[in-house]
Design a protein around this motif. Sequence first.
Motif, PDB file in Angstrom:
ATOM      1  N   GLY A  60       0.816  -1.213   0.000  1.00 22.91           N
ATOM      2  CA  GLY A  60       0.000   0.000   0.000  1.00 22.91           C
ATOM      3  C   GLY A  60       0.841   1.249   0.000  1.00 22.91           C
ATOM      4  O   GLY A  60       2.048   1.236  -0.223  1.00 22.91           O
ATOM      5  N   SER A  61       0.166   2.357   0.277  1.00 21.63           N
ATOM      6  CA  SER A  61       0.781   3.672   0.373  1.00 21.63           C
ATOM      7  C   SER A  61      -0.243   4.568   1.064  1.00 21.63           C
ATOM      8  O   SER A  61      -0.914   4.116   1.990  1.00 21.63           O
ATOM      9  CB  SER A  61       1.192   4.183  -1.015  1.00 21.63           C
ATOM     10  OG  SER A  61       2.015   5.327  -0.903  1.00 21.63           O
ATOM     11  N   HIS A  62      -0.413   5.797   0.611  1.00 18.95           N
ATOM     12  CA  HIS A  62      -1.323   6.720   1.290  1.00 18.95           C
ATOM     13  C   HIS A  62      -2.167   7.471   0.278  1.00 18.95           C
ATOM     14  O   HIS A  62      -1.720   7.746  -0.843  1.00 18.95           O
ATOM     15  CB  HIS A  62      -0.539   7.715   2.147  1.00 18.95           C
ATOM     16  CG  HIS A  62       0.376   8.598   1.332  1.00 18.95           C
ATOM     17  ND1 HIS A  62       0.019   9.866   0.912  1.00 18.95           N
ATOM     18  CD2 HIS A  62       1.623   8.385   0.840  1.00 18.95           C
ATOM     19  CE1 HIS A  62       1.013  10.388   0.203  1.00 18.95           C
ATOM     20  NE2 HIS A  62       2.001   9.518   0.149  1.00 18.95           N
ATOM     21  N   LEU A  63      -3.370   7.848   0.682  1.00 17.81           N
ATOM     22  CA  LEU A  63      -4.254   8.638  -0.168  1.00 17.81           C
ATOM     23  C   LEU A  63      -4.267  10.110   0.198  1.00 17.81           C
ATOM     24  O   LEU A  63      -4.668  10.943  -0.623  1.00 17.81           O
ATOM     25  CB  LEU A  63      -5.693   8.101  -0.097  1.00 17.81           C
ATOM     26  CG  LEU A  63      -5.960   6.747  -0.746  1.00 17.81           C
ATOM     27  CD1 LEU A  63      -7.435   6.364  -0.573  1.00 17.81           C
ATOM     28  CD2 LEU A  63      -5.588   6.750  -2.219  1.00 17.81           C
ATOM     29  N   ASP A  64      -3.866  10.471   1.409  1.00 14.21           N
ATOM     30  CA  ASP A  64      -3.903  11.890   1.776  1.00 14.21           C
ATOM     31  C   ASP A  64      -2.869  12.665   0.966  1.00 14.21           C
ATOM     32  O   ASP A  64      -1.889  12.097   0.468  1.00 14.21           O
ATOM     33  CB  ASP A  64      -3.671  12.085   3.272  1.00 14.21           C
ATOM     34  CG  ASP A  64      -2.244  11.800   3.706  1.00 14.21           C
ATOM     35  OD1 ASP A  64      -1.759  10.694   3.431  1.00 14.21           O
ATOM     36  OD2 ASP A  64      -1.610  12.687   4.318  1.00 14.21           O
ATOM     37  N   PHE A 121      -2.789   6.349   7.191  1.00 15.77           N
ATOM     38  CA  PHE A 121      -3.337   7.642   7.585  1.00 15.77           C
ATOM     39  C   PHE A 121      -2.240   8.694   7.701  1.00 15.77           C
ATOM     40  O   PHE A 121      -1.178   8.440   8.280  1.00 15.77           O
ATOM     41  CB  PHE A 121      -4.071   7.519   8.935  1.00 15.77           C
ATOM     42  CG  PHE A 121      -4.511   8.843   9.511  1.00 15.77           C
ATOM     43  CD1 PHE A 121      -5.538   9.564   8.920  1.00 15.77           C
ATOM     44  CD2 PHE A 121      -3.877   9.386  10.633  1.00 15.77           C
ATOM     45  CE1 PHE A 121      -5.933  10.787   9.433  1.00 15.77           C
ATOM     46  CE2 PHE A 121      -4.269  10.594  11.154  1.00 15.77           C
ATOM     47  CZ  PHE A 121      -5.311  11.304  10.552  1.00 15.77           C
ATOM     48  N   ASN A 122      -2.509   9.888   7.172  1.00 20.69           N
ATOM     49  CA  ASN A 122      -1.685  11.085   7.392  1.00 20.69           C
ATOM     50  C   ASN A 122      -0.205  10.846   7.120  1.00 20.69           C
ATOM     51  O   ASN A 122       0.646  11.172   7.935  1.00 20.69           O
ATOM     52  CB  ASN A 122      -1.877  11.600   8.827  1.00 20.69           C
ATOM     53  CG  ASN A 122      -1.221  12.961   9.040  1.00 20.69           C
ATOM     54  OD1 ASN A 122      -1.311  13.849   8.205  1.00 20.69           O
ATOM     55  ND2 ASN A 122      -0.559  13.121  10.168  1.00 20.69           N
ATOM     56  N   GLU A 123       0.088  10.320   5.938  1.00 18.56           N
ATOM     57  CA  GLU A 123       1.497  10.188   5.576  1.00 18.56           C
ATOM     58  C   GLU A 123       2.130  11.549   5.351  1.00 18.56           C
ATOM     59  O   GLU A 123       3.292  11.777   5.694  1.00 18.56           O
ATOM     60  CB  GLU A 123       1.629   9.326   4.314  1.00 18.56           C
ATOM     61  CG  GLU A 123       3.063   8.913   3.974  1.00 18.56           C
ATOM     62  CD  GLU A 123       3.828   9.936   3.160  1.00 18.56           C
ATOM     63  OE1 GLU A 123       5.048   9.778   3.015  1.00 18.56           O
ATOM     64  OE2 GLU A 123       3.222  10.909   2.659  1.00 18.56           O
ATOM     65  N   GLU A 124       1.365  12.473   4.763  1.00 25.49           N
ATOM     66  CA  GLU A 124       1.940  13.750   4.346  1.00 25.49           C
ATOM     67  C   GLU A 124       2.317  14.661   5.513  1.00 25.49           C
ATOM     68  O   GLU A 124       3.261  15.442   5.429  1.00 25.49           O
ATOM     69  CB  GLU A 124       0.981  14.492   3.412  1.00 25.49           C
ATOM     70  CG  GLU A 124       0.813  13.824   2.055  1.00 25.49           C
ATOM     71  CD  GLU A 124       2.065  13.905   1.193  1.00 25.49           C
ATOM     72  OE1 GLU A 124       3.064  14.496   1.635  1.00 25.49           O
ATOM     73  OE2 GLU A 124       2.046  13.376   0.076  1.00 25.49           O
ATOM     74  N   GLY A 125       1.558  14.619   6.589  1.00 25.91           N
ATOM     75  CA  GLY A 125       1.889  15.456   7.741  1.00 25.91           C
ATOM     76  C   GLY A 125       1.637  16.934   7.522  1.00 25.91           C
ATOM     77  O   GLY A 125       2.167  17.769   8.262  1.00 25.91           O
ATOM     78  N   SER A 126       0.821  17.278   6.521  1.00 28.79           N
ATOM     79  CA  SER A 126       0.582  18.707   6.252  1.00 28.79           C
ATOM     80  C   SER A 126      -0.462  19.288   7.195  1.00 28.79           C
ATOM     81  O   SER A 126      -0.318  20.419   7.659  1.00 28.79           O
ATOM     82  CB  SER A 126       0.143  18.913   4.800  1.00 28.79           C
ATOM     83  OG  SER A 126      -1.028  18.170   4.507  1.00 28.79           O
ATOM     84  N   ARG A 127      -1.505  18.515   7.487  1.00 23.02           N
ATOM     85  CA  ARG A 127      -2.509  18.993   8.444  1.00 23.02           C
ATOM     86  C   ARG A 127      -2.096  18.662   9.879  1.00 23.02           C
ATOM     87  O   ARG A 127      -2.263  19.480  10.788  1.00 23.02           O
ATOM     88  CB  ARG A 127      -3.875  18.364   8.133  1.00 23.02           C
ATOM     89  CG  ARG A 127      -4.971  18.876   9.058  1.00 23.02           C
ATOM     90  CD  ARG A 127      -6.323  18.256   8.775  1.00 23.02           C
ATOM     91  NE  ARG A 127      -7.323  18.782   9.701  1.00 23.02           N
ATOM     92  CZ  ARG A 127      -8.544  18.292   9.849  1.00 23.02           C
ATOM     93  NH1 ARG A 127      -8.942  17.257   9.103  1.00 23.02           N
ATOM     94  NH2 ARG A 127      -9.374  18.822  10.731  1.00 23.02           N
ATOM     95  N   PHE A 128      -1.580  17.477  10.071  1.00 24.25           N
ATOM     96  CA  PHE A 128      -1.156  17.030  11.398  1.00 24.25           C
ATOM     97  C   PHE A 128       0.301  16.560  11.320  1.00 24.25           C
ATOM     98  O   PHE A 128       0.641  15.723  10.493  1.00 24.25           O
ATOM     99  CB  PHE A 128      -2.016  15.857  11.890  1.00 24.25           C
ATOM    100  CG  PHE A 128      -3.486  16.154  11.990  1.00 24.25           C
ATOM    101  CD1 PHE A 128      -3.982  16.967  12.997  1.00 24.25           C
ATOM    102  CD2 PHE A 128      -4.384  15.616  11.073  1.00 24.25           C
ATOM    103  CE1 PHE A 128      -5.341  17.236  13.104  1.00 24.25           C
ATOM    104  CE2 PHE A 128      -5.740  15.876  11.163  1.00 24.25           C
ATOM    105  CZ  PHE A 128      -6.223  16.689  12.178  1.00 24.25           C
ATOM    106  N   ALA A 129       1.155  17.107  12.168  1.00 22.90           N
ATOM    107  CA  ALA A 129       2.557  16.697  12.210  1.00 22.90           C
ATOM    108  C   ALA A 129       2.769  15.719  13.379  1.00 22.90           C
ATOM    109  O   ALA A 129       2.122  15.857  14.414  1.00 22.90           O
ATOM    110  CB  ALA A 129       3.447  17.919  12.383  1.00 22.90           C
TER     111      ALA A 129
END
Length: 414
Positions: free
Chosen positions: A82-86, A131-139
């Motif tokens: 898998g990977s992430h959708l966010d 969940f939340n791979e990008e860390g843009s909304r939540f770090a």
Amino acid sequence: MTGERHRPADSAFLRDFAYLSSIGATPSGGVDREAATLPDAMQRAWLGGWLTSHGFDVRVDAIGNQFGLLELVPGAPYILTGSHLDSQPTAGRFDGAYGVAASAHAAHAVARRAREGRITPRHNLAVVNWFNEEGSRFAPSMMGSSVFTGKLSLESAYDVEDGRGVSVREALERIGAIGSAPELPLAGYAEIHIEQGRELEDGAARIGVVTGTWGARKFLVTVDGEQAHTGPTAMADRRDALLGASLLVVRARELADELAHAPLHTAVSKLDVRPNSPVVVARRVVCNLDLRSPDPEALETAERLLREAAADIERTHGVSVRLDRTHHWDRNDYSADGVALAEGVCADLGLASRRVLTVAGHDSTNVKDITPTVMLFVPSEDGISHNEREFTADDDMVAGLSVLTGVLERLCVG
């Protein structure tokens, strides 16, 4: 590369990816689907429906990781993919989402072969949307896989708030994404992603086989000065937090040039200036700063020079500068057996591959520490990423899907 004829299964994948790209689409061809927002909830619902309709048992764990399970051998451990959708705000449509869609199609194809008796599996299969791979909304970034692998506690993740004071727990509750997935014993993990760089494109390779990660050190920088009027306050009396932060931004860029031989990449992002008024000297600036390099000594040197610059800024400009290291990872290698396995699949398919390091963090950088992991890249046009112009050609996506399917099949049969 373009112009290749696609099999029906590949065309179905491309249609599904195109539909997924329409969720949270921006006018300029990208997507805006930050973690636990409405567009994220919509794409999670789409993925859940796709998985269910293709025979997967869909589960969600306590941090919002979304799994699709295929039991082929009762009681056996799972090969996870898998990977992430966010996404980042106004981001490209390929980053993360390609890997999730490819994983779903690849796992379904391998399971079909097993059920038709063409292969004899030793392991089960599972697909994940982290969940939340990008860390843009939540770090920090890679939050879901960090909790899954025990690198971050669930309660610590729940307590993180976005810029509006909404916590991770509250955001997940709002979209109905807090579950209680069962324990998932793993026998291996595979992830495919766009490269987000130019090595494959420059070297005319179709597939990147990731052998290791660059190291990274990430900091929360706080510069405190004193609020003052931008007009009458004497220049000698000013303690300008924005000036101090700006000097640190410039110094970070200079370090990248000074240590380019390593190499070293630096960046400063997400500036929060207070009070952010046009007629007020800033009293506080908070920003994120990161250092990345494959050379541990270069990272150590860069951090030392950065802290020396901060001390000099304090002395010279009457501000205080605090550098808090929020998280980091060291240069780390992926499984040599996994690298060889992936290269073998590429050779069998007649696809040129190249060994590469990953500069960006991916969920695989967490998962590889608990189970043998294969990480694959497909080319990114001009190396553009985290940008609405991000692009990977259909033929490259399909080639990556073929390799991922082969990798999963070999891992599944053990």
